[in-house]
Design a protein around this motif. Structure first.
Motif, PDB file in Angstrom:
ATOM      1  N   GLU A  62       6.819  -2.550  -8.193  1.00 58.89           N
ATOM      2  CA  GLU A  62       6.864  -1.393  -9.071  1.00 58.89           C
ATOM      3  C   GLU A  62       6.086  -0.186  -8.541  1.00 58.89           C
ATOM      4  O   GLU A  62       6.454   0.957  -8.827  1.00 58.89           O
ATOM      5  CB  GLU A  62       6.325  -1.774 -10.458  1.00 58.89           C
ATOM      6  CG  GLU A  62       7.186  -2.808 -11.182  1.00 58.89           C
ATOM      7  CD  GLU A  62       6.628  -3.151 -12.550  1.00 58.89           C
ATOM      8  OE1 GLU A  62       5.512  -2.681 -12.871  1.00 58.89           O
ATOM      9  OE2 GLU A  62       7.303  -3.893 -13.293  1.00 58.89           O
ATOM     10  N   GLU A  63       5.014  -0.426  -7.800  1.00 58.98           N
ATOM     11  CA  GLU A  63       4.158   0.671  -7.350  1.00 58.98           C
ATOM     12  C   GLU A  63       4.116   0.812  -5.833  1.00 58.98           C
ATOM     13  O   GLU A  63       3.451   1.719  -5.320  1.00 58.98           O
ATOM     14  CB  GLU A  63       2.734   0.465  -7.900  1.00 58.98           C
ATOM     15  CG  GLU A  63       2.672   0.332  -9.411  1.00 58.98           C
ATOM     16  CD  GLU A  63       1.268   0.021  -9.913  1.00 58.98           C
ATOM     17  OE1 GLU A  63       0.298   0.589  -9.371  1.00 58.98           O
ATOM     18  OE2 GLU A  63       1.141  -0.803 -10.842  1.00 58.98           O
ATOM     19  N   GLY A  64       4.793  -0.091  -5.143  1.00 60.17           N
ATOM     20  CA  GLY A  64       4.736  -0.072  -3.687  1.00 60.17           C
ATOM     21  C   GLY A  64       3.477  -0.780  -3.209  1.00 60.17           C
ATOM     22  O   GLY A  64       2.564  -1.085  -3.993  1.00 60.17           O
ATOM     23  N   PHE A  65       3.420  -1.029  -1.911  1.00 63.13           N
ATOM     24  CA  PHE A  65       2.251  -1.726  -1.369  1.00 63.13           C
ATOM     25  C   PHE A  65       0.972  -0.910  -1.545  1.00 63.13           C
ATOM     26  O   PHE A  65      -0.121  -1.462  -1.622  1.00 63.13           O
ATOM     27  CB  PHE A  65       2.471  -2.061   0.108  1.00 63.13           C
ATOM     28  CG  PHE A  65       3.323  -3.277   0.328  1.00 63.13           C
ATOM     29  CD1 PHE A  65       2.814  -4.542   0.140  1.00 63.13           C
ATOM     30  CD2 PHE A  65       4.656  -3.150   0.692  1.00 63.13           C
ATOM     31  CE1 PHE A  65       3.600  -5.671   0.321  1.00 63.13           C
ATOM     32  CE2 PHE A  65       5.452  -4.266   0.882  1.00 63.13           C
ATOM     33  CZ  PHE A  65       4.924  -5.536   0.693  1.00 63.13           C
ATOM     34  N   GLN A  66       1.112   0.429  -1.632  1.00 64.79           N
ATOM     35  CA  GLN A  66      -0.083   1.250  -1.849  1.00 64.79           C
ATOM     36  C   GLN A  66      -0.700   0.984  -3.215  1.00 64.79           C
ATOM     37  O   GLN A  66      -1.886   1.222  -3.421  1.00 64.79           O
ATOM     38  CB  GLN A  66       0.246   2.742  -1.704  1.00 64.79           C
ATOM     39  CG  GLN A  66       1.201   3.302  -2.752  1.00 64.79           C
ATOM     40  CD  GLN A  66       2.651   3.243  -2.323  1.00 64.79           C
ATOM     41  OE1 GLN A  66       3.010   2.398  -1.505  1.00 64.79           O
ATOM     42  NE2 GLN A  66       3.479   4.144  -2.846  1.00 64.79           N
TER      43      GLN A  66
END
Length: 272
Positions: free
Chosen positions: A169-173
């Motif tokens: 949902e938020e990306g690896f970051q």
């Protein structure tokens, strides 16, 4: 080894890493309920929180928070996020403590006498490296501690589900969300602990209130821990809220801090 006593053989890097991580995990098992209560207090009163069920529960003080959680969610709620917490301790403490001596020797160029500046640099450097490695586990730990078992407001069903959901949902970051305030907090803690410990210990010895032994060291450490908590609390609250925030809730850690100040006032930085 022939010709060496057990105490003469320096521990290997593997022993340092495993020893530091294991000791940190044991300490975490004992103090985890207090840490969970701290997180709940820190996010209390936050507007537009990701778990709306939290808004219906009011906590008062550490003991009151623990008792309320036990009454409304059961004793197991005090250990929400324990798996991620132990993962964090194994990775964070292993790097921070395991590399400390090597990094300190690097800054002192091999000298046996390390000044306070070298120790501060070594502590901040290993702390920053440890945060970079362990940040995903810290994010998951905080989010589990923040979510209530009651009210159907759970964000994640398991530790693995949390890692997968955040990455999707938020990306690896998203797994490294809040790294900057976490590094800043770690640097503040390192500096404040070392400086205040030395100041308190010197004051006690100069005033002849204590001799340089265990009670003096314990008193100095207790005082240093208290002072460090007071100094680092604002960054710690911002770090917790930002890591726990939903996607798009805050544009940055600075935005999180400014929103807290505007909507809740300066006292919000000392919640928990």
């Amino acid at each position: 080894m022939v010709g060496f006593k057990a105490t003469d053989v320096p521990p290997t890097a593997t022993v340092k890493f495993l020893g530091a991580g294991t000791a940190a995990c044991i300490a975490d098992l004992i103090t985890f309920p207090l840490d969970t209560a701290k997180v709940r207090l820190q996010i209390q009163g936050e507007s537009k929180g990701p778990v709306q069920a939290m808004a219906t529960t009011q906590y008062r003080g550490v003991l009151g928070t623990i008792l309320t959680m036990v009454r409304t969610e059961g004793p197991r709620s005090l250990y929400n996020g324990l798996v991620a917490g132990l993962q964090r301790q194994m990775s964070f403490a292993s790097v921070r403590i395991g590399l400390y001596d090597s990094v300190k020797q690097f800054y002192t160029k091999g000298s046996e006498h390390a000044g306070i500046g070298s120790r501060l640099l070594a502590g901040s450097t290993t702390g920053a490296l440890a945060v970079a490695v362990a940040q995903p586990t810290d994010v998951v730990k905080v989010r589990f501690q923040a979510q209530a078992r009651a009210g159907g407001g759970r964000r994640y069903q398991s530790t693995v589900d949390a890692y997968k959901t955040i990455a999707r949902e938020e990306g690896f970051q998203g797994l490294w969300k809040g790294t900057s305030p976490n590094v800043a907090r770690n640097a503040i803690v390192n500096c404040a602990e070392l400086v205040t410990y030395d100041l308190i210990k010197d004051a006690l010895l100069k005033a002849n209130l204590m001799t340089d032994d265990v009670p003096c060291h314990f008193t100095s450490a207790f005082g240093a821990g208290f002072c460090t908590t007071v100094i680092a609390s604002p960054v710690d609250v911002v770090k917790t809220r930002y890591m726990n925030s939903a996607l798009g809730q805050y544009s940055s850690a600075g935005h999180c801090a400014l929103t807290m100040l505007q909507k809740e006032g300066p006292r919000a930085f000392y919640k928990g």
